[in-house]
Design a protein around this motif. Structure first.
Motif, PDB file in Angstrom:
ATOM      1  N   HIS A 115       0.831  -1.193   0.000  1.00  0.00           N
ATOM      2  CA  HIS A 115       0.000   0.000   0.000  1.00  0.00           C
ATOM      3  C   HIS A 115       0.870   1.248   0.000  1.00  0.00           C
ATOM      4  CE1 HIS A 115       1.016  -0.602   4.216  1.00  0.00           C
ATOM      5  NE2 HIS A 115       0.870   0.715   4.356  1.00  0.00           N
ATOM      6  N   VAL A 116       0.263   2.369  -0.323  1.00  0.00           N
ATOM      7  CA  VAL A 116       0.884   3.678  -0.178  1.00  0.00           C
ATOM      8  C   VAL A 116      -0.021   4.478   0.743  1.00  0.00           C
ATOM      9  CG1 VAL A 116       1.560   5.823  -1.330  1.00  0.00           C
ATOM     10  CG2 VAL A 116       1.920   3.622  -2.495  1.00  0.00           C
ATOM     11  N   THR A 117       0.512   4.919   1.883  1.00  0.00           N
ATOM     12  CA  THR A 117      -0.287   5.708   2.818  1.00  0.00           C
ATOM     13  C   THR A 117      -0.374   7.140   2.324  1.00  0.00           C
ATOM     14  OG1 THR A 117       0.424   4.300   4.653  1.00  0.00           O
ATOM     15  CG2 THR A 117      -0.510   6.459   5.227  1.00  0.00           C
ATOM     16  N   LEU A 118      -1.612   7.657   2.272  1.00  0.00           N
ATOM     17  CA  LEU A 118      -1.865   9.008   1.790  1.00  0.00           C
ATOM     18  C   LEU A 118      -2.009  10.007   2.928  1.00  0.00           C
ATOM     19  CD1 LEU A 118      -4.495   8.070  -0.946  1.00  0.00           C
ATOM     20  CD2 LEU A 118      -2.021   8.386  -1.217  1.00  0.00           C
ATOM     21  N   LEU A 119      -2.620   9.563   4.040  1.00  0.00           N
ATOM     22  CA  LEU A 119      -2.816  10.403   5.218  1.00  0.00           C
ATOM     23  C   LEU A 119      -3.299   9.530   6.357  1.00  0.00           C
ATOM     24  CD1 LEU A 119      -6.159  10.911   5.701  1.00  0.00           C
ATOM     25  CD2 LEU A 119      -5.841  12.370   3.751  1.00  0.00           C
ATOM     26  N   TYR A 120      -3.326  10.107   7.548  1.00  0.00           N
ATOM     27  CA  TYR A 120      -3.893   9.449   8.731  1.00  0.00           C
ATOM     28  C   TYR A 120      -5.052  10.319   9.197  1.00  0.00           C
ATOM     29  CZ  TYR A 120       0.353   6.658   8.893  1.00  0.00           C
ATOM     30  OH  TYR A 120       1.376   5.798   8.581  1.00  0.00           O
ATOM     31  N   ASP A 121      -6.159   9.676   9.605  1.00  0.00           N
ATOM     32  CA  ASP A 121      -7.323  10.447  10.005  1.00  0.00           C
ATOM     33  C   ASP A 121      -8.117   9.690  11.072  1.00  0.00           C
ATOM     34  OD1 ASP A 121      -8.738  13.035   8.899  1.00  0.00           O
ATOM     35  OD2 ASP A 121     -10.347  11.625   9.387  1.00  0.00           O
ATOM     36  N   ALA A 122      -8.920  10.424  11.815  1.00  0.00           N
ATOM     37  CA  ALA A 122      -9.801   9.814  12.816  1.00  0.00           C
ATOM     38  C   ALA A 122     -10.911   9.016  12.146  1.00  0.00           C
ATOM     39  CB  ALA A 122     -10.397  10.888  13.719  1.00  0.00           C
ATOM     40  N   ARG A 123     -11.349   9.492  10.992  1.00  0.00           N
ATOM     41  CA  ARG A 123     -12.420   8.820  10.259  1.00  0.00           C
ATOM     42  C   ARG A 123     -11.845   7.676   9.435  1.00  0.00           C
ATOM     43  NH1 ARG A 123     -14.944  11.286   6.320  1.00  0.00           N
ATOM     44  NH2 ARG A 123     -16.820  10.120   6.733  1.00  0.00           N
ATOM     45  N   SER A 124     -12.703   6.737   9.094  1.00  0.00           N
ATOM     46  CA  SER A 124     -12.298   5.675   8.179  1.00  0.00           C
ATOM     47  C   SER A 124     -13.364   5.523   7.108  1.00  0.00           C
ATOM     48  CB  SER A 124     -12.079   4.357   8.915  1.00  0.00           C
ATOM     49  OG  SER A 124     -13.290   3.881   9.447  1.00  0.00           O
ATOM     50  N   VAL A 125     -12.934   5.012   5.969  1.00  0.00           N
ATOM     51  CA  VAL A 125     -13.856   4.785   4.859  1.00  0.00           C
ATOM     52  C   VAL A 125     -13.641   3.375   4.329  1.00  0.00           C
ATOM     53  CG1 VAL A 125     -14.039   7.212   4.184  1.00  0.00           C
ATOM     54  CG2 VAL A 125     -12.248   5.801   3.182  1.00  0.00           C
ATOM     55  N   ASP A 126     -14.665   2.851   3.678  1.00  0.00           N
ATOM     56  CA  ASP A 126     -14.585   1.532   3.073  1.00  0.00           C
ATOM     57  C   ASP A 126     -13.751   1.586   1.799  1.00  0.00           C
ATOM     58  OD1 ASP A 126     -16.204   0.381   5.029  1.00  0.00           O
ATOM     59  OD2 ASP A 126     -18.042   0.841   3.912  1.00  0.00           O
ATOM     60  N   GLU A 127     -13.422   0.407   1.288  1.00  0.00           N
ATOM     61  CA  GLU A 127     -12.691   0.298   0.033  1.00  0.00           C
ATOM     62  C   GLU A 127     -13.500   0.929  -1.090  1.00  0.00           C
ATOM     63  OE1 GLU A 127     -11.245  -3.373  -2.721  1.00  0.00           O
ATOM     64  OE2 GLU A 127     -10.779  -3.516  -0.582  1.00  0.00           O
ATOM     65  N   TYR A 128     -12.800   1.669  -1.969  1.00  0.00           N
ATOM     66  CA  TYR A 128     -13.474   2.353  -3.067  1.00  0.00           C
ATOM     67  C   TYR A 128     -12.558   2.332  -4.288  1.00  0.00           C
ATOM     68  CZ  TYR A 128     -16.353   5.763  -5.476  1.00  0.00           C
ATOM     69  OH  TYR A 128     -17.179   6.383  -6.385  1.00  0.00           O
ATOM     70  N   PRO A 129     -13.105   1.957  -5.474  1.00  0.00           N
ATOM     71  CA  PRO A 129     -12.260   1.901  -6.677  1.00  0.00           C
ATOM     72  C   PRO A 129     -11.881   3.299  -7.168  1.00  0.00           C
ATOM     73  CG  PRO A 129     -14.547   1.393  -7.224  1.00  0.00           C
ATOM     74  CD  PRO A 129     -14.483   1.542  -5.733  1.00  0.00           C
ATOM     75  N   ILE A 130     -10.682   3.395  -7.741  1.00  0.00           N
ATOM     76  CA  ILE A 130     -10.209   4.635  -8.351  1.00  0.00           C
ATOM     77  C   ILE A 130      -9.620   4.308  -9.717  1.00  0.00           C
ATOM     78  CG2 ILE A 130      -9.705   5.816  -6.165  1.00  0.00           C
ATOM     79  CD1 ILE A 130      -6.673   5.111  -6.774  1.00  0.00           C
ATOM     80  N   GLU A 131      -9.406   5.325 -10.513  1.00  0.00           N
ATOM     81  CA  GLU A 131      -8.678   5.162 -11.773  1.00  0.00           C
ATOM     82  C   GLU A 131      -7.264   4.705 -11.403  1.00  0.00           C
ATOM     83  OE1 GLU A 131      -8.494   5.069 -15.805  1.00  0.00           O
ATOM     84  OE2 GLU A 131     -10.252   5.764 -14.692  1.00  0.00           O
ATOM     85  N   PRO A 132      -6.755   3.626 -12.007  1.00  0.00           N
ATOM     86  CA  PRO A 132      -5.434   3.118 -11.607  1.00  0.00           C
ATOM     87  C   PRO A 132      -4.340   4.176 -11.694  1.00  0.00           C
ATOM     88  CG  PRO A 132      -6.548   1.541 -13.019  1.00  0.00           C
ATOM     89  CD  PRO A 132      -7.381   2.800 -13.040  1.00  0.00           C
ATOM     90  N   ILE A 133      -3.456   4.126 -10.714  1.00  0.00           N
ATOM     91  CA  ILE A 133      -2.294   5.012 -10.691  1.00  0.00           C
ATOM     92  C   ILE A 133      -1.090   4.154 -10.303  1.00  0.00           C
ATOM     93  CG2 ILE A 133      -2.654   5.749  -8.284  1.00  0.00           C
ATOM     94  CD1 ILE A 133      -1.695   8.580  -9.258  1.00  0.00           C
ATOM     95  N   GLY A 134       0.007   4.333 -11.005  1.00  0.00           N
ATOM     96  CA  GLY A 134       1.161   3.495 -10.732  1.00  0.00           C
ATOM     97  C   GLY A 134       2.423   4.040 -11.348  1.00  0.00           C
TER      98      GLY A 134
END
Length: 180
Positions: free
Chosen positions: A136-155
């Protein structure tokens, strides 16, 4: 082992890092997703974005030397990585990592890590090689959490991996190019 000098208090790890252009695109995407999910956490700076391969903190000097030798043993061609989902990982309450994840686009990375783990085992570092791995690549840390969600691939194309010292920023101590 000059690269390990003055590492006390710092985290050491092996990582794959995106090139500067890809890091900027990931950071921009993270900003859009932060707003969309109403996160309050601070974005990870582009120069700190990475995929952790093995944690090396807490190893003796001899074990660090063995890890360095194992890293020099691995030979493979550069390969592509691609992330196509975001999700929140479990973390400490109030500090949940929001990350890029994927499956198909990370198979070569997983194979590479297995090769590196086998080299670590040959050098007497079996404990390191037997750790779980969720690329994985961590983008940020937050108190909230979200479920898995698809995105346009980035690599990006992984052409090297690095020894990172993390203490008030990331310093790339050693780089190992991928080649056959």
């Amino acid at each position: 082992m000059d690269e390990f000098a003055s590492c006390s208090g710092a985290r050491l790890f092996l990582a794959a890092v995106p090139d500067a252009g890809t890091a900027a695109r990931i950071h921009q995407l993270a900003g859009v997703l932060k707003r969309a999910h109403h996160f309050d956490g601070k974005l990870i700076a582009p120069e700190r974005l990475h995929i952790s391969l093995f944690a090396l903190s807490g190893l003796s000097e001899g074990q660090l030397c063995a890890a360095r030798e194992a890293a020099m043993d691995v030979r493979t061609e550069p390969f592509e990585v691609s992330f196509d989902c975001t999700a929140s990982f479990r973390g400490r309450p109030g500090n949940r990592p929001f990350v890029l994840i994927g499956e198909k686009g990370l198979r070569r990375l997983q194979s590479f890590r297995q090769m590196l783990g086998a080299a670590m085992t040959r050098r007497g570092l079996r404990r390191l090689a037997n750790t779980n791995f969720a690329p994985h690549v961590t983008l940020l840390y937050d108190a909230r959490s979200v479920d898995e969600y698809p995105i346009e691939p980035i690599g990006w194309t992984v052409t090297e991996y690095v020894l990172v010292r993390s203490l008030n920023g990331h310093e790339h101590l050693v780089r190992w190019p991928l080649w056959v």
